[in-house]
Write an enzyme that holds these catalytic residues in place. Structure first.
Site, mmCIF file in Angstrom:
data_model
loop_
_atom_site.group_PDB
_atom_site.id
_atom_site.type_symbol
_atom_site.label_atom_id
_atom_site.label_comp_id
_atom_site.label_asym_id
_atom_site.label_seq_id
_atom_site.Cartn_x
_atom_site.Cartn_y
_atom_site.Cartn_z
ATOM 1 N N GLY A 230 6.861 5.192 8.288
ATOM 2 C CA GLY A 230 6.024 6.383 8.394
ATOM 3 C C GLY A 230 6.163 7.020 9.753
ATOM 4 N N SER A 231 5.099 7.673 10.193
ATOM 5 C CA SER A 231 5.174 8.462 11.423
ATOM 6 C C SER A 231 4.957 7.580 12.662
ATOM 7 C CB SER A 231 4.102 9.548 11.394
ATOM 8 O OG SER A 231 2.828 8.951 11.354
ATOM 9 N N THR A 232 5.415 8.070 13.804
ATOM 10 C CA THR A 232 5.261 7.299 15.045
ATOM 11 C C THR A 232 3.784 7.164 15.415
ATOM 12 O OG1 THR A 232 5.744 9.366 16.152
ATOM 13 C CG2 THR A 232 7.489 7.753 16.151
ATOM 14 N N LYS B 275 0.878 -1.180 0.000
ATOM 15 C CA LYS B 275 0.000 0.000 0.000
ATOM 16 C C LYS B 275 0.906 1.218 0.000
ATOM 17 C CE LYS B 275 -1.760 3.008 2.071
ATOM 18 N NZ LYS B 275 -1.577 4.444 1.713
ATOM 19 N N CYS C 65 13.616 10.468 6.549
ATOM 20 C CA CYS C 65 13.519 9.999 7.935
ATOM 21 C C CYS C 65 14.810 10.246 8.715
ATOM 22 C CB CYS C 65 13.134 8.529 7.968
ATOM 23 S SG CYS C 65 14.181 7.503 6.939
ATOM 24 N N GLU D 272 9.922 1.349 10.626
ATOM 25 C CA GLU D 272 10.961 2.360 10.410
ATOM 26 C C GLU D 272 10.286 3.708 10.460
ATOM 27 O OE1 GLU D 272 12.811 3.679 6.838
ATOM 28 O OE2 GLU D 272 13.106 5.098 8.466
ATOM 29 N N GLU E 278 9.550 15.913 14.692
ATOM 30 C CA GLU E 278 9.961 15.726 13.301
ATOM 31 C C GLU E 278 9.153 16.692 12.431
ATOM 32 O OE1 GLU E 278 8.942 11.982 11.277
ATOM 33 O OE2 GLU E 278 11.000 11.951 10.541
HETATM 34 P P1 NDP Z 1 1.850 8.468 7.960
HETATM 35 O O1 NDP Z 1 2.667 7.729 8.946
HETATM 36 O O2 NDP Z 1 0.421 8.670 8.308
HETATM 37 O O3 NDP Z 1 1.893 7.725 6.533
HETATM 38 C C1 NDP Z 1 2.800 6.706 6.187
HETATM 39 C C2 NDP Z 1 2.062 5.590 5.458
HETATM 40 O O4 NDP Z 1 1.092 5.010 6.347
HETATM 41 C C3 NDP Z 1 1.269 6.063 4.240
HETATM 42 O O5 NDP Z 1 1.241 5.036 3.259
HETATM 43 C C4 NDP Z 1 -0.109 6.252 4.836
HETATM 44 O O6 NDP Z 1 -1.106 6.212 3.843
HETATM 45 C C5 NDP Z 1 -0.207 5.051 5.765
HETATM 46 N N1 NDP Z 1 -1.198 5.160 6.817
HETATM 47 C C6 NDP Z 1 -1.804 6.274 7.308
HETATM 48 N N2 NDP Z 1 -2.675 5.943 8.289
HETATM 49 C C7 NDP Z 1 -2.621 4.593 8.427
HETATM 50 C C8 NDP Z 1 -3.269 3.651 9.278
HETATM 51 N N3 NDP Z 1 -4.165 4.033 10.190
HETATM 52 N N4 NDP Z 1 -2.959 2.337 9.161
HETATM 53 C C9 NDP Z 1 -2.047 1.929 8.265
HETATM 54 N N5 NDP Z 1 -1.407 2.775 7.405
HETATM 55 C C10 NDP Z 1 -1.681 4.096 7.498
HETATM 56 O O7 NDP Z 1 2.548 9.844 7.649
HETATM 57 P P2 NDP Z 1 1.939 11.129 6.900
HETATM 58 O O8 NDP Z 1 2.002 10.880 5.451
HETATM 59 O O9 NDP Z 1 0.615 11.496 7.481
HETATM 60 O O10 NDP Z 1 3.010 12.249 7.292
HETATM 61 C C11 NDP Z 1 2.906 12.938 8.521
HETATM 62 C C12 NDP Z 1 4.265 13.069 9.171
HETATM 63 O O11 NDP Z 1 4.785 11.791 9.464
HETATM 64 C C13 NDP Z 1 5.333 13.715 8.319
HETATM 65 O O12 NDP Z 1 5.274 15.078 8.355
HETATM 66 C C14 NDP Z 1 6.581 13.158 8.945
HETATM 67 O O13 NDP Z 1 6.936 13.904 10.064
HETATM 68 C C15 NDP Z 1 6.191 11.781 9.361
HETATM 69 N N6 NDP Z 1 6.612 10.788 8.361
HETATM 70 C C16 NDP Z 1 7.793 10.190 8.556
HETATM 71 C C17 NDP Z 1 8.262 9.311 7.622
HETATM 72 C C18 NDP Z 1 9.585 8.666 7.798
HETATM 73 O O14 NDP Z 1 10.079 8.025 6.875
HETATM 74 N N7 NDP Z 1 10.184 8.831 8.954
HETATM 75 C C19 NDP Z 1 7.537 9.013 6.393
HETATM 76 C C20 NDP Z 1 6.271 9.680 6.286
HETATM 77 C C21 NDP Z 1 5.853 10.542 7.248
HETATM 78 P P3 NDP Z 1 -1.577 7.558 3.084
HETATM 79 O O15 NDP Z 1 -0.436 8.455 3.001
HETATM 80 O O16 NDP Z 1 -2.009 7.029 1.760
HETATM 81 O O17 NDP Z 1 -2.696 8.108 3.896
#
Ligand code: NDP
Length: 494
Positions: free
Chosen positions: A241-243, A188, A297, A263, A397
């Site tokens: 993704g995010s924490t 996804k 990240c 991660e 972050e």
């Molecule tokens: P998210 O953690 O929400 O998104 C990362 C991935 O998780 C995307 O594919 C997202 O889908 C998916 N996702 C979102 N909600 C859910 C859920 N409930 N269950 C499973 N998967 C889910 O990050 P954001 O895109 O909202 O970004 C927000 C902040 O997060 C950024 O500003 C940054 O600070 C941090 N971030 C950090 C990353 C890293 O590599 N360290 C990467 C991305 C974000 P979709 O985007 O399609 O909604």
């Protein structure tokens, strides 16, 4: 919203995109779609399927069927040949893939094209680990005559959830080890950046990946992502993704005790000692923050600088920052592209406002870009001096090109500040002293430390985090083995 008609936009981008489930390109079960924007222009590029729980269910069922079918009998050599074929096809199409990534998520062509060699390396790395699912004879001390074996078996169906900041990198951390070990996968991608994943998936099917072995469901995280994390037919989830979202993924995984790899974010320290070579440290630390417009990240966003050189460092960092060219990633001169979305731009500008409000000194940047760039999501690379480690800009972050420069007196204070964070993803050290480099690299609590460089990554070495930056190693043999589980067999020969 006007459509993006730039001649540079690859043909693949035009037209609606579908999900890949069980070898077929299909609409979302609901028929809903999500519009995709070029973040540099705000123009519409195309639309992707808005997959949800029903699509995820179908994709997981297809992945399960594939896992239990012929694919299981593929030999390591056959899987290796497949990965090498994918390698060749992907590299043959790399110019197109780099363009797709640039218009979809904004990173400049210099960066997306620059991933060519890394992509070759990562695919060859996983191709060279197709024998990881193996059997070992283990000596035993049992009475009687026993032959004891340990098999490493593929875990089954793997779910991958990747963010928008680098899908051209992120998808290989799922598909690479899945194909190397004989697992199957449902991926996804983020709805803001799915296009390079969809094009690569097309190339992978063309290379001969059997139906159902890889599946892609595009859609929103709260719908498709959550459904994948919850699905009891998924054996392992790799989440980047995010924490905050990671917490919900961890909770969702409890239904069938999925194996997890997380991660997550960081607020990495980059320590510049007084003996550092500033000709290297200034651009190195700056690009450690600004690369990919800060949407990385491991970004070293807390630059800790020893007091003796603090003033000079800030002056040089500020001057360097003002030379950086921000623009549309299609322009070969561009060093930093836009942020991914209006939402991310708002978030970064809010943090910049907070920095000033909490008393940090704005030395460079701080603004959204206007003029010819006003329709895109551009922000200037930004330097805050006089920052302290307890300010919000130094604790959270931001995921934008914002550097907080924090002074320290000696190595003890540098390490105390470096570790005073919930995160533990990465860290940097700039020094000419071998002992300082060695002692400080052991003292920082983080998964990757760079000395006199920042952000380099070899898939054979790998990286991962500790503390709130998650767990599990990406790259190296450990990563491949995390797609396997051990099985002991006791053969009574008596
Ligand atoms: P998210 O953690 O929400 O998104 C990362 C991935 O998780 C995307 O594919 C997202 O889908 C998916 N996702 C979102 N909600 C859910 C859920 N409930 N269950 C499973 N998967 C889910 O990050 P954001 O895109 O909202 O970004 C927000 C902040 O997060 C950024 O500003 C940054 O600070 C941090 N971030 C950090 C990353 C890293 O590599 N360290 C990467 C991305 C974000 P979709 O985007 O399609 O909604």
């Amino acid at each position: 919203m006007s459509a993006d008609a730039s001649p540079a936009v690859p043909r693949f981008v035009a037209g609606p995109k579908k999900n890949l489930i069980g070898g077929a390109w299909v609409e979302a079960a609901s028929g809903r779609r999500i519009e995709v924007l070029n973040p540099a222009t705000g123009n519409a590029l195309c639309s992707i399927a808005q997959g949800d729980a029903e699509d995820v269910d179908r994709a997981v069922a297809a992945a399960r069927r594939a896992f239990e079918g012929e694919w299981r009998r593929w030999t390591p050599h056959e899987r290796r040949k497949l990965l090498l074929k994918i390698h060749d096809l992907v590299l043959d199409h790399f110019d197109e893939l780099a363009l797709i990534e640039t218009v979809d998520m904004g990173a400049p062509l210099a960066r997306t094209n620059g991933l060519r060699e890394w992509t070759s390396q990562v695919l060859q790395f996983f191709a060279s680990h197709c024998d990881a699912a193996r059997t070992e004879t283990v000596p035993n001390s049992l009475p009687g005559q026993f032959l004891t074996l340990k098999h490493l078996e593929p875990v089954g169906v793997v779910g991958g959830i990747i963010p928008w900041n680098g899908p051209l990198i992120g998808l290989w951390w799922i598909f690479g080890p899945a194909l190397a070990t004989g697992c199957t996968a449902v991926l996804k991608p983020a709805e803001d950046a799915s296009l390079s994943v969809l094009r690569i998936t097309e190339l992978m099917t063309e290379a001969g990946v059997p139906d159902g072995v890889i599946n892609v469901v595009t859609g929103y995280g709260a719908e498709a992502g959550q459904a994948l994390a919850e699905h009891n037919g998924v054996d392992r989830i790799a989440f980047t993704g995010s924490t905050g979202t990671a917490r919900s993924v961890v909770r969702a995984s409890a239904g069938n005790f999925k194996r997890l790899q997380l991660e997550l974010g960081g607020k990495s320290p980059d320590i510049v000692f007084a003996d550092a070579d500033l000709d290297k440290a200034v651009p190195g630390a700056a690009m450690g923050v600004y690369t990919n417009s800060g949407q990385v990240c491991v970004a070293g966003t807390r630059i800790l600088v020893q007091e003796a050189i603090y003033g000079e460092f800030v002056e040089r960092l500020t001057a360097f920052t003002k030379t950086i060219r921000v623009g549309d990633g299609l322009d070969p001169e561009t060093q930093l592209g836009p942020l991914i979305s209006q939402r991310q731009l708002d978030r970064v500008l809010r943090y910049i406002g907070l920095g000033g409000g909490e008393g940090a000194r704005l030395e460079a940047g701080g603004n959204r870009l206007g003029g010819a760039l006003a329709a895109g999501f551009f922000v200037e690379p930004t330097v805050f001096a006089g920052a302290s480690n307890d300010m919000t800009i130094a604790r959270e972050e931001i995921f934008g090109p914002v550097a907080s420069v924090i002074p320290f007196a000696d190595a003890d204070e540098a390490l105390r500040l470096a570790n005073d964070t919930p995160f533990g993803l990465a860290g940097g050290i700039w020094t000419e002293s071998l002992s300082t480099a060695h002692l400080a690299s052991r003292g920082i609590d983080a998964g990757t430390i760079w000395v006199n460089c920042y952000g380099v990554l070899d898939p054979a070495v790998g990286f991962g985090g500790t503390k709130a930056s998650g767990y599990g190693w990406k790259g190296a043999r450990e990563h491949v083995e995390s797609f396997l589980y051990p099985k002991a067999v006791y053969l009574n020969l008596g």
